[in-house]
Design a protein around this motif. Structure first.
Motif, short mmCIF file in Angstrom:
data_model
loop_
_atom_site.label_atom_id
_atom_site.label_comp_id
_atom_site.label_asym_id
_atom_site.label_seq_id
_atom_site.Cartn_x
_atom_site.Cartn_y
_atom_site.Cartn_z
N ARG A 22 0.85 -1.20 0.00
CA ARG A 22 0.00 0.00 0.00
C ARG A 22 0.88 1.24 0.00
O ARG A 22 2.11 1.15 0.16
CB ARG A 22 -0.91 0.02 1.24
CG ARG A 22 -0.15 0.00 2.56
CD ARG A 22 -1.06 -0.33 3.73
NE ARG A 22 -0.33 -0.44 4.98
CZ ARG A 22 -0.27 0.52 5.90
NH1 ARG A 22 -0.89 1.67 5.69
NH2 ARG A 22 0.39 0.33 7.02
N ASP A 23 0.28 2.38 -0.16
CA ASP A 23 0.99 3.65 -0.09
C ASP A 23 0.94 4.18 1.34
O ASP A 23 -0.14 4.43 1.87
CB ASP A 23 0.37 4.67 -1.06
CG ASP A 23 0.68 4.36 -2.50
OD1 ASP A 23 1.87 4.37 -2.86
OD2 ASP A 23 -0.27 4.09 -3.26
N ASP A 24 2.11 4.31 1.94
CA ASP A 24 2.22 4.82 3.31
C ASP A 24 3.44 5.73 3.35
O ASP A 24 4.56 5.26 3.52
CB ASP A 24 2.36 3.66 4.30
CG ASP A 24 2.39 4.14 5.74
OD1 ASP A 24 2.65 5.34 5.98
OD2 ASP A 24 2.18 3.31 6.65
N PRO A 25 3.28 7.04 3.15
CA PRO A 25 4.42 7.95 3.09
C PRO A 25 5.30 7.93 4.34
O PRO A 25 6.52 8.09 4.25
CB PRO A 25 3.78 9.33 2.89
CG PRO A 25 2.46 9.03 2.26
CD PRO A 25 2.02 7.73 2.88
N ASP A 26 4.71 7.71 5.52
CA ASP A 26 5.51 7.73 6.74
C ASP A 26 6.53 6.59 6.74
O ASP A 26 7.64 6.76 7.25
CB ASP A 26 4.61 7.62 7.97
CG ASP A 26 5.39 7.84 9.25
OD1 ASP A 26 5.96 8.94 9.42
OD2 ASP A 26 5.46 6.91 10.09
N ARG A 27 6.15 5.44 6.17
CA ARG A 27 7.08 4.32 6.09
C ARG A 27 7.79 4.25 4.74
O ARG A 27 8.61 3.36 4.53
CB ARG A 27 6.33 3.00 6.32
CG ARG A 27 5.59 2.92 7.63
CD ARG A 27 5.29 1.52 8.07
NE ARG A 27 4.56 0.72 7.09
CZ ARG A 27 4.18 -0.55 7.30
NH1 ARG A 27 4.51 -1.13 8.45
NH2 ARG A 27 3.50 -1.21 6.40
N ALA A 28 7.48 5.19 3.84
CA ALA A 28 8.00 5.17 2.46
C ALA A 28 7.59 3.90 1.73
O ALA A 28 8.25 3.46 0.80
CB ALA A 28 9.52 5.35 2.44
N GLU A 29 6.47 3.32 2.15
CA GLU A 29 5.99 2.08 1.55
C GLU A 29 5.20 2.37 0.29
O GLU A 29 4.43 3.32 0.22
CB GLU A 29 5.09 1.33 2.54
CG GLU A 29 4.55 0.00 2.01
CD GLU A 29 3.63 -0.70 2.99
OE1 GLU A 29 3.13 -1.80 2.65
OE2 GLU A 29 3.43 -0.16 4.10
N GLN A 30 5.40 1.52 -0.71
CA GLN A 30 4.62 1.54 -1.94
C GLN A 30 4.40 0.10 -2.39
O GLN A 30 5.21 -0.78 -2.08
CB GLN A 30 5.34 2.34 -3.03
CG GLN A 30 5.44 3.83 -2.74
CD GLN A 30 6.37 4.55 -3.70
OE1 GLN A 30 7.41 4.03 -4.08
NE2 GLN A 30 5.99 5.77 -4.07
N PRO A 31 3.32 -0.17 -3.14
CA PRO A 31 3.08 -1.55 -3.58
C PRO A 31 4.25 -2.10 -4.39
O PRO A 31 4.74 -1.45 -5.32
CB PRO A 31 1.82 -1.41 -4.45
CG PRO A 31 1.12 -0.20 -3.92
CD PRO A 31 2.22 0.74 -3.52
N GLY A 32 4.69 -3.30 -4.01
CA GLY A 32 5.78 -3.98 -4.71
C GLY A 32 7.16 -3.65 -4.21
O GLY A 32 8.14 -4.30 -4.61
N LYS A 33 7.29 -2.66 -3.34
CA LYS A 33 8.61 -2.19 -2.89
C LYS A 33 9.17 -3.11 -1.81
O LYS A 33 8.45 -3.52 -0.89
CB LYS A 33 8.48 -0.76 -2.37
CG LYS A 33 9.79 -0.01 -2.20
CD LYS A 33 9.51 1.43 -1.78
CE LYS A 33 10.78 2.26 -1.72
NZ LYS A 33 10.51 3.65 -1.26
N ILE A 34 10.45 -3.42 -1.93
CA ILE A 34 11.14 -4.24 -0.93
C ILE A 34 11.63 -3.33 0.21
O ILE A 34 12.15 -2.24 -0.05
CB ILE A 34 12.32 -4.99 -1.58
CG1 ILE A 34 11.81 -6.00 -2.60
CG2 ILE A 34 13.19 -5.67 -0.53
CD1 ILE A 34 10.95 -7.12 -2.04
N PRO A 35 11.48 -3.74 1.46
CA PRO A 35 11.83 -2.84 2.57
C PRO A 35 13.32 -2.60 2.71
O PRO A 35 14.16 -3.38 2.26
CB PRO A 35 11.29 -3.57 3.80
CG PRO A 35 11.18 -5.00 3.40
CD PRO A 35 10.87 -4.99 1.93
#
Length: 442
Positions: free
Chosen positions: A57-70
């Motif tokens: 999902r899109d979560d700017p605080d965690r810099a998360e985006q769909p498909g992105k590896i942490p």
């Protein structure tokens, strides 16, 4: 090694002790890549541990985006409220880990990771490719880039993640958003490798990935080459205005062997990496000595990082540039000797009484520094695998950097293999399983 608490049967390499003893996308991936000649178990565990946490999902605080590896996983937040750096327990602020995850999957497949395990990761592969060609390229120029929008995340989100690492030749710090040269090169390698993998498994999408990679390769050639007092070389990045960040740095070493460069371009990069500004007696400097802001013990502004030097050697070997690869290997081993063959995370290569100077807060042990021993052997022996096609290459580089070699503990298709190379470069192998064809020459 740590076990994934979400599935303790999977292990991965923690980034380093004492500061980063946890799962890091980039660090754990590079460690597993370098160790593939010794088996695929670490790669498989690393791939699955990161896939379980792939962005949805899109979560700017965690810099998360769909498909992105942490980028990193912790039990608690890193930093304190109100500080300039405050990272949530699961943080995705990395521009390169997603493409590197794809590269690890492709490499592990070539080193014999079981096909059922590869197939189980295909949904994650497709999601990663979706990020590389989607949210990872946030604007119309089609380049992967990063910008911390929170004010408390990482300002730089490549492996050189300190705030002052992206500098122009005159020492000025570049403004974000930043498009790193190595991030583009990893993406080209990932797209091309994924295309080969998908084609080999009879899966759709290979040709589209290959074409996208070709387009990105052309954009690199058009935007990143610079020429100045240090000669012609690849810029470290493009800044937020699209200008090449022309500091002479080791970043260009990560482009070697990714399929981006032609032979003449690879030779140009090799000349810079082994020139007096970047290569000293103990490794490749992160930042050339002729740059403004150069500091031989600066974190990313002149120090030597073990893994960075090893990656340069791997790339040179993949480009067929044996002489510069040998020079870099000898520098890396000289540093290892000075540190009792237990490389730290980083150090100053400028010798003090004939020895490199340790960085005071360096991790030691540190995963990708330790794994550089695997890279060193892979380069020296000329190891390449394509086990889905039943092929193993053992082509020792010349000039031989260490003379005769005897290496045991390699694992090929589940079997333990021993390689011996005499002083004349003649190769003897034992333990190679049936069905694997070996190509070897000096």
């Amino acid at each position: 090694m740590l076990r994934d608490p979400l599935d303790p049967s999977d292990v991965f390499a923690a980034a380093g002790s004492p500061w980063y003893l946890t799962l890091f996308g980039r660090d754990s991936i590079w460690t597993a890549r370098m160790m593939l000649p010794f088996g695929t178990e670490l790669a498989a565990g690393t791939l699955r541990a990161l896939a379980r946490r792939q962005g949805t999902r899109d979560d700017p605080d965690r810099a998360e985006q769909p498909g992105k590896i942490p980028h990193e996983v912790r039990r608690t937040a890193y930093g304190s409220p109100g500080e300039h750096l405050e990272l949530p327990p699961l943080y995705y602020g990395t521009v390169d880990a997603t493409a590197l995850w794809v590269c690890l999957l492709v490499d592990a497949w070539r080193w014999g990771l079981a096909q059922d395990q590869v197939r189980s990761l295909l949904p994650h592969l497709r999601a990663a490719l979706g990020w590389i060609t989607g949210p990872g390229q946030p604007d119309a120029d089609g380049l992967l880039k990063y910008l911390d929008t929170t004010g408390h995340g990482l300002a730089n989100q490549g492996w050189k993640d300190s705030v002052d690492s992206m500098r122009f030749r005159d020492g000025r710090v570049a403004e974000a958003p930043i498009a790193l040269i190595e991030a583009q090169a990893y993406a080209v390698e990932a797209l091309t490798g994924a295309a080969d993998l998908l084609d080999a498994l009879g899966e759709p999408g290979g040709e589209a990935a290959r074409l996208t990679g070709s387009g990105l390769r052309e954009r690199i050639h058009a935007a990143y080459w610079v020429e100045g007092d240090a000669g012609r070389y690849l810029a470290m990045a493009l800044d937020g205005h699209g200008a090449p960040v022309d500091g002479l740095g080791s970043n260009m070493g990560h482009v070697l062997g990714t399929g981006v460069l032609d032979a003449a371009q690879a030779e140009s990069v090799a000349a810079q990496l082994t020139g007096p500004e970047l290569l000293d007696a103990f490794g490749v400097r992160t930042f050339g000595s002729g740059n403004g802001g150069f500091n031989p013990i600066g974190y990313h502004t002149g120090s030597v990082w073990t893994h960075d030097t090893a990656i340069a050697a791997l790339g040179l070997a993949r480009e067929g540039l044996a002489d510069p690869a040998s020079r870099i290997l000898r520098a890396l081993v000289a540093a290892g000797d000075a540190f009792d063959y237990r490389w730290p995370e980083l150090y100053s290569g400028q010798p003090m009484m004939g020895r490199p100077a340790p960085y005071p807060a360096a991790c030691r042990p540190q995963a990708w520094s330790a794994a550089s021993a695997g890279a060193l052997l892979a380069v020296a022996l000329g190891l390449r695998a394509d086990l889905p096609r039943g092929l193993l290459e053992v082509r020792p580089i010349r000039p031989a950097p260490f003379g005769a070699l005897s290496v045991s503990g390699l694992r090929v298709a589940g079997a333990e293999v021993r390689v011996q190379v005499d002083a004349a470069g003649e190769v003897t192998l034992s333990g190679v399983p049936d069905g694997v064809q070996v190509s070897h020459s000096a």
